[in-house]
Design an enzyme around this catalytic site. Structure first.
Site, PDB file in Angstrom:
ATOM      1  N   GLY A  82       0.764  -1.241   0.000  1.00 19.12           N
ATOM      2  CA  GLY A  82       0.000   0.000   0.000  1.00 19.12           C
ATOM      3  C   GLY A  82       0.791   1.286   0.000  1.00 19.12           C
ATOM      4  O   GLY A  82       0.802   2.018   0.990  1.00 19.12           O
TER       5      GLY A  82
ATOM      6  N   THR B 103      -2.069  -6.186  -2.017  1.00 18.87           N
ATOM      7  CA  THR B 103      -2.700  -6.041  -0.710  1.00 18.87           C
ATOM      8  C   THR B 103      -3.964  -5.201  -0.870  1.00 18.87           C
ATOM      9  O   THR B 103      -4.169  -4.535  -1.888  1.00 18.87           O
ATOM     10  CB  THR B 103      -1.761  -5.356   0.288  1.00 18.87           C
ATOM     11  OG1 THR B 103      -1.507  -4.012  -0.158  1.00 18.87           O
ATOM     12  CG2 THR B 103      -0.443  -6.114   0.424  1.00 18.87           C
TER      13      THR B 103
ATOM     14  N   HIS C 241      -1.294 -19.271  -1.114  1.00 23.92           N
ATOM     15  CA  HIS C 241       0.036 -18.699  -0.863  1.00 23.92           C
ATOM     16  C   HIS C 241       1.141 -19.745  -0.992  1.00 23.92           C
ATOM     17  O   HIS C 241       2.266 -19.414  -1.375  1.00 23.92           O
ATOM     18  CB  HIS C 241       0.097 -17.984   0.502  1.00 23.92           C
ATOM     19  CG  HIS C 241      -0.028 -18.854   1.701  1.00 23.92           C
ATOM     20  ND1 HIS C 241      -1.232 -19.089   2.317  1.00 23.92           N
ATOM     21  CD2 HIS C 241       0.907 -19.529   2.422  1.00 23.92           C
ATOM     22  CE1 HIS C 241      -1.040 -19.865   3.373  1.00 23.92           C
ATOM     23  NE2 HIS C 241       0.246 -20.150   3.453  1.00 23.92           N
TER      24      HIS C 241
ATOM     25  N   SER D 174       5.839  -0.988   0.930  1.00 24.66           N
ATOM     26  CA  SER D 174       5.504   0.107   1.847  1.00 24.66           C
ATOM     27  C   SER D 174       6.229  -0.062   3.178  1.00 24.66           C
ATOM     28  O   SER D 174       6.720  -1.150   3.512  1.00 24.66           O
ATOM     29  CB  SER D 174       3.998   0.142   2.093  1.00 24.66           C
ATOM     30  OG  SER D 174       3.587  -1.014   2.812  1.00 24.66           O
TER      31      SER D 174
ATOM     32  N   ARG E  15      10.874  14.468  -6.289  1.00 22.40           N
ATOM     33  CA  ARG E  15       9.660  15.033  -5.698  1.00 22.40           C
ATOM     34  C   ARG E  15       8.684  13.900  -5.429  1.00 22.40           C
ATOM     35  O   ARG E  15       8.313  13.154  -6.329  1.00 22.40           O
ATOM     36  CB  ARG E  15       9.035  16.048  -6.643  1.00 22.40           C
ATOM     37  CG  ARG E  15       7.816  16.762  -6.088  1.00 22.40           C
ATOM     38  CD  ARG E  15       8.168  17.750  -5.001  1.00 22.40           C
ATOM     39  NE  ARG E  15       9.056  18.816  -5.484  1.00 22.40           N
ATOM     40  CZ  ARG E  15       9.610  19.726  -4.693  1.00 22.40           C
ATOM     41  NH1 ARG E  15       9.381  19.697  -3.376  1.00 22.40           N
ATOM     42  NH2 ARG E  15      10.403  20.652  -5.212  1.00 22.40           N
TER      43      ARG E  15
ATOM     44  N   ALA F  70       5.061  12.021  -3.905  1.00 27.12           N
ATOM     45  CA  ALA F  70       3.630  12.248  -4.115  1.00 27.12           C
ATOM     46  C   ALA F  70       3.051  13.214  -3.090  1.00 27.12           C
ATOM     47  O   ALA F  70       2.095  13.946  -3.382  1.00 27.12           O
ATOM     48  CB  ALA F  70       2.881  10.918  -4.068  1.00 27.12           C
ATOM     49  N   CYS F  71       3.633  13.238  -1.892  1.00 32.52           N
ATOM     50  CA  CYS F  71       3.142  14.124  -0.834  1.00 32.52           C
ATOM     51  C   CYS F  71       3.585  15.566  -1.035  1.00 32.52           C
ATOM     52  O   CYS F  71       3.150  16.467  -0.310  1.00 32.52           O
ATOM     53  CB  CYS F  71       3.615  13.627   0.522  1.00 32.52           C
ATOM     54  SG  CYS F  71       5.406  13.627   0.703  1.00 32.52           S
TER      55      CYS F  71
END
Length: 211
Positions: A31, A56, A93, A109, A175, A177-178
């Site tokens: 994520g 996920t 799995h 993540s 740069r 995403a935030c």
């Protein structure tokens, strides 16, 4: 019957001049907003390898499923037990772990990195990781905010996964995403693809086709 499998004197069969199969690559997304590039990553690999994909629940917020290659199956947590009815049935799995030659998590993540480092297995992706055969190659391409990347926990977690034998494709400075500028952006899909393919082909040459 085709003559490609002559019978040995002992009664065993052996394929002759069989075309080598494509590499089997298991791609996974966790994520991070960098999962917007996951379809592109799958396209990069699907031109060279047989690809299966895992996502996920959080990564589905960012993945454009319509843009995924048509021949790539995307597995989610909902698929984990949907085909299991009784003892003896296959477990997803485990089957994906058996199928894959190489696993790649991109993006990885901060949350999923922490889970892997701690041995947690609470979704399809982390169950595959917990069941993984670490004699097979495993790559991760992290993606997170610069302050998350520089957090002391991240360093500890990276040491833990390195001890497992997981290879790091490091993030890049750009740069984010935030809006912040700094290190933590996922490597480009083309870089991830070329890194994994170069590794696979160099190992195949050393081992006469085996990795």
């Amino acid at each position: 019957m085709a003559g490609s499998e002559p019978v040995r004197a002992e009664g065993e069969t052996m394929a002759v001049d069989a075309a080598p199969r494509k590499p089997r690559i298991l791609l996974a997304a966790s994520g991070s907003v960098a999962a917007v590039k996951f379809a592109n990553l799958c396209h990069c690999f699907s031109e060279w390898a047989d690809v299966r994909a895992v996502s996920t629940s959080a990564s589905l917020h960012f993945i454009d499923r319509a843009a995924m290659p048509k021949d790539v199956i995307l597995y989610t947590d909902d698929n984990e037990w949907s085909s299991w009815k009784k003892l003896g049935d296959s477990v997803l799995h485990i089957e994906l772990r058996k199928w894959a030659d190489i696993m790649v998590i991109a993006p990885l993540s901060a949350n999923t990195l922490g889970k892997i480092a701690g041995g947690l297995c609470d979704n399809l992706l982390t169950c595959i990781v917990r069941a993984w055969d670490y004699s097979k190659p495993f790559f991760v391409a992290p993606a997170m905010n610069t302050f998350m990347w520089n957090n002391p926990f991240t360093e500890r977690h990276l040491i833990s996964i390195d001890e497992l034998g997981i290879s790091l494709i490091p993030p890049v400075t750009k740069r984010l995403a935030c809006g912040d500028y700094g290190n933590g952006a996922m490597a480009e899909p083309s870089t991830i693809y070329s890194t994994v393919r170069l590794f696979y082909e160099s190992k195949a040459q050393q081992g006469n086709g085996d990795i």
